[in-house]
Write an enzyme that holds these catalytic residues in place. Structure first.
Site, PDB file in Angstrom:
ATOM      1  N   HIS A   1      41.142 -57.230  49.826  1.00 45.68           N
ATOM      2  CA  HIS A   1      39.767 -57.252  49.306  1.00 45.68           C
ATOM      3  C   HIS A   1      39.393 -55.904  48.693  1.00 45.68           C
ATOM      4  O   HIS A   1      38.824 -55.832  47.603  1.00 45.68           O
ATOM      5  CB  HIS A   1      38.790 -57.608  50.430  1.00 45.68           C
ATOM      6  CG  HIS A   1      37.349 -57.496  50.021  1.00 45.68           C
ATOM      7  ND1 HIS A   1      36.625 -56.334  50.173  1.00 45.68           N
ATOM      8  CD2 HIS A   1      36.520 -58.374  49.411  1.00 45.68           C
ATOM      9  CE1 HIS A   1      35.408 -56.527  49.703  1.00 45.68           C
ATOM     10  NE2 HIS A   1      35.318 -57.754  49.231  1.00 45.68           N
TER      11      HIS A   1
ATOM     12  N   GLU B   1      75.209 -32.076  25.628  1.00 43.15           N
ATOM     13  CA  GLU B   1      74.562 -30.895  26.210  1.00 43.15           C
ATOM     14  C   GLU B   1      75.553 -29.754  26.419  1.00 43.15           C
ATOM     15  O   GLU B   1      75.203 -28.717  26.968  1.00 43.15           O
ATOM     16  CB  GLU B   1      73.906 -31.266  27.541  1.00 43.15           C
ATOM     17  CG  GLU B   1      74.858 -31.961  28.511  1.00 43.15           C
ATOM     18  CD  GLU B   1      74.124 -32.642  29.671  1.00 43.15           C
ATOM     19  OE1 GLU B   1      72.946 -32.307  29.897  1.00 43.15           O
ATOM     20  OE2 GLU B   1      74.722 -33.500  30.326  1.00 43.15           O
TER      21      GLU B   1
ATOM     22  N   CYS C   1      66.313 -35.879  24.269  1.00 47.18           N
ATOM     23  CA  CYS C   1      65.432 -36.214  25.393  1.00 47.18           C
ATOM     24  C   CYS C   1      65.046 -34.937  26.125  1.00 47.18           C
ATOM     25  O   CYS C   1      65.529 -34.669  27.217  1.00 47.18           O
ATOM     26  CB  CYS C   1      66.120 -37.199  26.335  1.00 47.18           C
ATOM     27  SG  CYS C   1      67.749 -36.682  26.912  1.00 47.18           S
TER      28      CYS C   1
END
Length: 813
Positions: free
Chosen positions: A418, A677, A748
């Site tokens: 609720h 990389e 990225c």
């Protein structure tokens, strides 16, 4: 049986009968009549009509007496006094004889239909203005379960009629501008499903927190469903990927979260229902199997497609027969109202201090104010507007107070409790299911409630500064260069579904392992190598799993799947684990499996681990999770990316290990990328391109290894520069070489977010994609569009500021 005015069986109702029997009962009739052929099971029953309610009001001047009480309210008499007086007027009035007779006849016929006299029934209120697109009355009136016998049924009907004038219902109609006496009440009487002996819960045909439409979310707890809706228990939650439902071979359940489920509602020995404690075994065990979750999700999607809008359903499982059933269905009224092209974002601008409490985040917003801790609802003048409401659980009686709160914090409840449902509707942030908020938050202290940091909401000490922004996504320009997202936290992935991104350029497994798995994979495979303390901790963490390796693969697969589902069918590039040895050692049970290295940054990491004896079995678990996501769940948009691959020989060894685990390039559309990389990846680009399907530049490591600078060194921070000509020269070299081999290149890293000039440089060298943090997406998209426009206008010439210097390698041929 008279079925024309006072009582109508569900089989004679449809969705157009809201004005006669309310939204709840009209929907039950619609389901039974229209969706039985789709297999949707709905327990039988009948409804009283608005005409019957009108007959009651016309007896003995009851309507006039109610009007007089409402006039008192408008003259300033307290809501609590007026509501109590009206309810007393209605419950004191006997039901008209004709209505009593019709209800009795319908109940007897229902008993004959199910083969037992006086069957247990659920008696639910259904307002005639309920479940309209502009209003949600659901949950404001009463429901009575395990009602048995004619007299008990008639008494429950009368009390349902009275519940049209609960304090919260009066308050809601006042706020929404509804004429109280023009809203009638129907009562639905439905055969009970014996979920007291099994379980029940709620289904949303979208993610209730973010509005992401690609999933069905099923909540489940033991016993009757009232504990889930009221927030008395923390339910299981199962997430189902809708597209995979279409293929019977796939398992569409992409996430399972087992809740505590400490309480359940059952039939009372004398009376209606009782709430009791669950056993330890029940708390640890799932309520539903994957097959049952799938069945409920298929029904929910059928209902959604029939209604043409997102739906909120309640379900129950019969503990005697094992059958599932839908017991309620209504249009979802919160997320479906939001503008799909508007992204609202809140974020803390100050440094958070102490975390006082933590639970499930509801609302994707921030609220702050003085703590007001309450055990029961109080008069409104005793709750200051803008305070933080702290309580154990809420029910509809709390709603007048909840709308005055800056934020809400509860001890108990899940995302369909609720407190969660009402908080979303009111636009008030809430943290539910903390377990201890009423113990640790002190009355009068200031607190900041943040629901903007993933699925876990946090309550911080003090008043922290924050900002709110809105972005009109429809105004963002289109770009040739794909702008993608960097995502790590699966629990936050659905939050960004509205962003017009081109997929995920980097999803990091390290985050999932560290925050959801929490244990070193080799510790699960070789617990004999752990000391007593770590072994005990691993046992506690995995106690609900018979197979410890399944503990790892389940959690990893669920995390990957949530991220992949959030962007389907766009590509999602998942990088396999790239912890350094010192980081792996910090995982639970990790120390015996990790060497102590002088320089972990260039040590045993990435590809070198995957084929080595020291980690190959751990990498196999990663592969199994990835294969499960792609082949069993159907999320074939997942692309696997290998980090820190130093040599061609390493590339071959890793690909061989993957193939041995069922992940072979090209099979079932599998693509495998490699991180660019290390300068070797670029110098031998053609050779790496023969082994991999694409490149993703990791600008931090590329800068570190090109310039020989530890990226974490404070002393050399001024030397570390991704704009250095040596670094940009390598990027210039890679793009055309990869393109000649038919391989895409992305980047990225954070740099395009922080530096528009660097984003422009990437566009001018012809990069295929950039991948950025979600909160930077809009700005980067605009920067890329501007750079593309300049590049086109300049005849694809590189601006002078980005032209090679003598120290910079010339562009590769």
């Amino acid at each position: 049986m008279n079925s024309t005015r006072r009582v109508i069986p569900f089989t004679q109702l449809c969705r157009n009968d809201v004005s006669r029997v309310g939204g709840k009962n009209a929907s039950l009739g619609e389901l039974i009549v229209q969706l039985a052929s789709s297999g949707v099971a709905v327990p039988p029953g009948f409804a009283t009509t608005a005409e019957a309610y009108g007959e009651l009001l016309d007896r003995h001047g009851l309507r006039t007496r109610i009007e007089e009480q409402l006039d008192r309210f408008h003259d300033g008499v307290a809501l609590e006094d007026v509501g109590r007086a009206i309810r007393s007027l209605i419950t004191a009035e006997s039901l008209p004889e004709a209505l009593r007779d019709d209800i009795t006849s319908a109940y007897e016929e229902l008993g004959r239909a199910v083969g037992r006299p006086e069957p247990e029934v659920a008696v639910r209120s259904s307002a005639t203005a309920e479940d309209l697109p502009e209003a949600s009355f659901a949950g404001q009136q009463e429901t009575y379960l395990n009602v048995c016998g004619t007299e008990q049924l008639l008494d429950a009907v009368r009390h349902c009629f009275a519940s049209l004038y609960t304090d919260r219902a009066i308050d809601y109609r006042e706020r929404m501008g509804f004429d109280h006496l023009r809203v009638a009440l129907s009562v639905g009487v439905q055969v009970m499903v014996r979920s007291d002996l099994a379980g029940a819960g709620v289904i949303f045909t979208l993610d209730p927190e973010s509005g992401f439409p690609g999933v069905v979310v099923v909540s489940a707890a033991w016993g009757l469903g009232e504990t889930v809706v009221s927030g008395q228990t923390d339910p299981d939650e199962y997430t189902v990927f809708k597209p995979s439902l279409k293929d019977p071979v796939l398992n569409p359940v992409i996430d399972v979260r087992v809740g505590a489920k400490r309480r359940k509602a059952v039939y009372a020995a004398h009376g209606l229902t009782d709430t009791v404690d669950t056993t330890a075994e029940e708390q640890a065990r799932r309520v539903l199997t994957d097959a049952e979750v799938r069945q409920l999700a298929e029904w929910a999607v059928a209902v959604e497609e029939h209604y043409g809008c997102p739906m909120d359903l309640e379900w129950a499982k019969d503990g005697i027969t094992g059958d599932l059933a839908v017991v309620q269905a209504r249009p979802e009224t919160v997320q479906s109202r939001r503008r799909a092209t508007t992204l609202r974002r809140c974020r803390l601008t100050g440094t958070p201090g102490e975390v006082l409490a933590e639970g499930i985040a509801v609302g994707e917003a921030i609220g702050a104010g003085p703590v007001r801790r309450l055990d029961t609802p109080v008069d409104l003048d005793r709750f200051p507007a803008g305070a933080v409401l702290v309580t154990s659980i809420t029910d509809p009686d709390w709603e007048p107070i909840m709308k005055r709160a800056a934020a809400i914090v509860t001890d108990h409840g899940g995302r369909t409790s609720h407190a969660a449902i009402v908080s979303r509707e009111l636009g008030v942030p809430a943290v539910v299911g903390t377990g201890n908020a009423t113990e640790v938050l002190r009355d009068g202290d200031h607190a900041t409630v943040s629901c903007t940091e993933g699925s876990r909401g946090k309550v911080y000490a003090g008043l922290l500064p924050y900002e709110e922004t809105e972005t009109d996504l429809a105004t963002l320009p289109a770009t040739r260069t794909r702008v993608m997202l960097n995502l790590a936290d699966p629990s936050a992935a659905f939050r960004w579904w509205r962003l017009p991104a081109d997929g995920v350029g980097l999803a990091r497994l390290e985050f999932i392992v560290a925050h959801q798995v929490k244990v070193h994979p080799m510790a699960l495979l070789h617990p004999d190598r752990l000391d007593a303390a770590d072994r005990c901790a691993v046992d506690q963490l995995t106690e609900s799993c018979l197979d410890r390796t399944a503990y790892f693969t389940d959690r990893l697969a669920y995390g990957i799947a949530r991220i992949a589902a959030s962007r389907w069918p766009d590509p999602v590039v998942v990088r396999t684990s790239d912890f350094k040895t010192n980081e792996y050692a910090k995982l639970l049970g990790g120390r015996p499996f990790e060497p102590v290295e002088a320089n972990p940054m260039i040590g045993w990491r990435g590809a070198s681990r995957y084929y080595s004896d020291g980690y190959r079995d751990g990498f196999a678990l990663e592969c199994r999770a990835l294969r499960r996501v792609r082949d069993e769940m159907g999320l074939t948009n997942v692309i696997i990316m290998i980090p820190f691959c130093r040599t061609l020989r390493e590339a071959d060894q890793v690909l061989d290990v993957m193939a041995g685990e069922g992940l072979r390039r090209g099979e079932n559309g599998l693509k495998v990328y490699v991180m660019a990389e290390i300068p070797a990846n670029i110098l031998l680009a053609q050779d790496f391109a023969a082994r991999f399907d694409g490149f993703s530049i990791g600008s931090n490591d590329l800068t570190q290894l090109t310039l020989g600078v530890d990226r974490d060194s404070e002393a050399l921070a001024d030397v570390f520069d991704e704009n250095d000509p040596a670094v940009t020269g390598l990027i210039r070299m890679l793009v055309p070489r990869a393109r000649a081999a038919g391989r895409p290149v992305g980047l990225c890293g954070q740099r395009p977010s922080d530096d528009p000039a660097f984003a422009a440089f990437l566009v001018h060298v012809g990069i295929d994609s950039v991948s950025v943090a979600p909160d930077s997406f809009a700005a980067v998209k605009q920067h890329v569009a501007a750079a593309e426009e300049r590049r086109h206008g300049e005849g694809r010439m590189v601006p002078a500021g980005n032209r090679p210097t003598q120290a910079e390698p010339p562009p590769a041929a």
